[in-house]
Write an enzyme that holds these catalytic residues in place. Structure first.
Site, PDB file in Angstrom:
ATOM      1  N   GLY A  41       0.774  -1.253   0.000  1.00  0.00           N
ATOM      2  CA  GLY A  41       0.000   0.000   0.000  1.00  0.00           C
ATOM      3  C   GLY A  41       0.800   1.295   0.000  1.00  0.00           C
ATOM      4  N   ASP A  98       0.361   3.666   4.162  1.00  0.00           N
ATOM      5  CA  ASP A  98      -0.673   4.463   3.499  1.00  0.00           C
ATOM      6  C   ASP A  98      -1.839   4.751   4.422  1.00  0.00           C
ATOM      7  OD1 ASP A  98      -1.243   1.757   3.472  1.00  0.00           O
ATOM      8  OD2 ASP A  98      -2.214   1.756   1.521  1.00  0.00           O
ATOM      9  N   ASP A 101      -5.989   1.773  10.038  1.00  0.00           N
ATOM     10  CA  ASP A 101      -7.411   1.420  10.125  1.00  0.00           C
ATOM     11  C   ASP A 101      -7.671   0.757  11.490  1.00  0.00           C
ATOM     12  OD1 ASP A 101     -10.009   0.642   9.664  1.00  0.00           O
ATOM     13  OD2 ASP A 101      -9.621  -0.479   7.847  1.00  0.00           O
ATOM     14  N   LYS A 129      -8.271   6.113   9.467  1.00  0.00           N
ATOM     15  CA  LYS A 129      -9.711   5.888   9.630  1.00  0.00           C
ATOM     16  C   LYS A 129      -9.946   5.702  11.119  1.00  0.00           C
ATOM     17  CE  LYS A 129     -10.669   2.683   6.186  1.00  0.00           C
ATOM     18  NZ  LYS A 129     -11.525   1.591   5.665  1.00  0.00           N
ATOM     19  N   PHE A 150     -14.558   3.000   2.526  1.00  0.00           N
ATOM     20  CA  PHE A 150     -13.637   2.124   1.808  1.00  0.00           C
ATOM     21  C   PHE A 150     -12.948   2.959   0.737  1.00  0.00           C
ATOM     22  CE2 PHE A 150     -13.372  -2.314  -0.351  1.00  0.00           C
ATOM     23  CZ  PHE A 150     -11.990  -2.246  -0.236  1.00  0.00           C
ATOM     24  N   ASP A 157      -5.848  -0.277  -2.226  1.00  0.00           N
ATOM     25  CA  ASP A 157      -6.430  -1.209  -3.188  1.00  0.00           C
ATOM     26  C   ASP A 157      -7.768  -1.779  -2.751  1.00  0.00           C
ATOM     27  OD1 ASP A 157      -5.317  -2.840  -1.051  1.00  0.00           O
ATOM     28  OD2 ASP A 157      -5.707  -4.538  -2.383  1.00  0.00           O
ATOM     29  N   ARG A 163      -4.710   0.570  -7.258  1.00  0.00           N
ATOM     30  CA  ARG A 163      -3.577   1.182  -6.555  1.00  0.00           C
ATOM     31  C   ARG A 163      -2.920   2.293  -7.363  1.00  0.00           C
ATOM     32  NH1 ARG A 163      -2.064  -2.148  -2.161  1.00  0.00           N
ATOM     33  NH2 ARG A 163      -2.181  -4.379  -2.526  1.00  0.00           N
TER      34      ARG A 163
HETATM   35  C1  PRP Z   1      -3.413  -2.328   4.378  1.00  0.00           C
HETATM   36  C2  PRP Z   1      -2.684  -1.009   4.436  1.00  0.00           C
HETATM   37  C3  PRP Z   1      -2.088  -0.997   5.826  1.00  0.00           C
HETATM   38  C4  PRP Z   1      -3.048  -1.838   6.631  1.00  0.00           C
HETATM   39  C5  PRP Z   1      -3.854  -0.994   7.556  1.00  0.00           C
HETATM   40  O1  PRP Z   1      -2.510  -3.354   4.077  1.00  0.00           O
HETATM   41  O2  PRP Z   1      -1.714  -0.886   3.429  1.00  0.00           O
HETATM   42  O3  PRP Z   1      -0.805  -1.575   5.850  1.00  0.00           O
HETATM   43  O4  PRP Z   1      -3.913  -2.500   5.687  1.00  0.00           O
HETATM   44  O5  PRP Z   1      -4.866  -1.722   8.176  1.00  0.00           O
HETATM   45  P1  PRP Z   1      -4.946  -1.997   9.723  1.00  0.00           P
HETATM   46  O6  PRP Z   1      -4.727  -0.694  10.448  1.00  0.00           O
HETATM   47  O7  PRP Z   1      -6.370  -2.484   9.896  1.00  0.00           O
HETATM   48  O8  PRP Z   1      -3.951  -3.035  10.100  1.00  0.00           O
HETATM   49  P2  PRP Z   1      -2.949  -4.789   3.518  1.00  0.00           P
HETATM   50  O9  PRP Z   1      -2.873  -5.808   4.601  1.00  0.00           O
HETATM   51  O10 PRP Z   1      -4.272  -4.664   2.816  1.00  0.00           O
HETATM   52  O11 PRP Z   1      -1.815  -5.080   2.488  1.00  0.00           O
HETATM   53  P3  PRP Z   1      -1.379  -4.185   1.219  1.00  0.00           P
HETATM   54  O12 PRP Z   1      -0.549  -3.054   1.760  1.00  0.00           O
HETATM   55  O13 PRP Z   1      -0.598  -5.131   0.387  1.00  0.00           O
HETATM   56  O14 PRP Z   1      -2.639  -3.675   0.540  1.00  0.00           O
END
Ligand code: PRP
Length: 175
Positions: A41, A98, A101, A129, A150, A157, A163
């Site tokens: 991300g 990025d 959450d 968020k 979302f 993504d 992305r």
């Molecule tokens: C997404 C994003 C963060 C994480 C945040 O990664 O890039 O690293 O989720 O979410 P959280 O606060 O609930 O842990 P993801 O696991 O989707 O992998 P990606 O970066 O490959 O999209």
């Protein structure tokens, strides 16, 4: 099924302004040695952010950290890879992601980097968020803050897609 919002949530211009603001704030407040970006991300945000830092000697390392896979809910288990040659013993680290959450990724990654011997770890996220936080953690430097939604684009993504879009958009439920 999801559909894209009619307008971007944050345009490429607004994002670039925020990146500039964040980089100045970080450079003023934290003299760090290494940027650790989380794949996938943060690949766009980290690369934009890094190019603003006045210290040209900072090093950059990317680690793969993933807990969502193709799902919209975190699995709660963080898979970390590409960290075998990470040498941060005694170093001050800026962790870049990025989005914040549930906070589980950031919480686990800070712990991981501390266990790897970092002297200090501070974190920066482009977007937080607030609604779904599970871990008791805050990023040290935050760009945009939203309640929920979302979001895709600028590295974010949906099942690996969107992305590469330069703006950030909201995906809305079609029903
Ligand atoms: C997404 C994003 C963060 C994480 C945040 O990664 O890039 O690293 O989720 O979410 P959280 O606060 O609930 O842990 P993801 O696991 O989707 O992998 P990606 O970066 O490959 O999209």
């Amino acid at each position: 099924m999801y559909k894209m919002s009619l307008m971007p949530l944050y345009t490429a211009e607004a994002i670039q302004e925020m990146v500039q603001i964040l980089s100045e704030k970080i450079a003023r407040n934290y003299k760090f040695d290494v940027v650790v970006g989380l794949l996938t991300g943060s690949f766009v945000f980290a690369s934009d952010l890094c190019r603003h830092f006045p210290n040209k000697k900072i090093k950059v390392h990317f680690i793969k950290a993933s807990s969502y896979g193709d799902a919209t809910e975190s699995s709660g288990k963080l898979n970390i890879s590409l960290a075998d040659d990470l040498d941060i013993t005694g170093k001050k680290v800026l962790l870049v992601d990025d989005i914040l959450d549930t906070g589980l990724t950031l919480q686990e990654m800070v712990k991981f980097l501390q266990e790897k011997g970092a002297a200090e770890v501070r974190s920066c996220v482009l977007l937080e968020k607030r609604a779904r936080r599970k871990a008791n953690i805050k990023a040290d430097f935050v760009g945009f803050s939203i309640e929920d939604g979302f979001v895709v684009g600028y590295g974010l993504d949906c099942a690996g897609e969107y992305r590469t879009m330069p703006d950030i958009w909201t995906l809305e439920n079609e029903n």
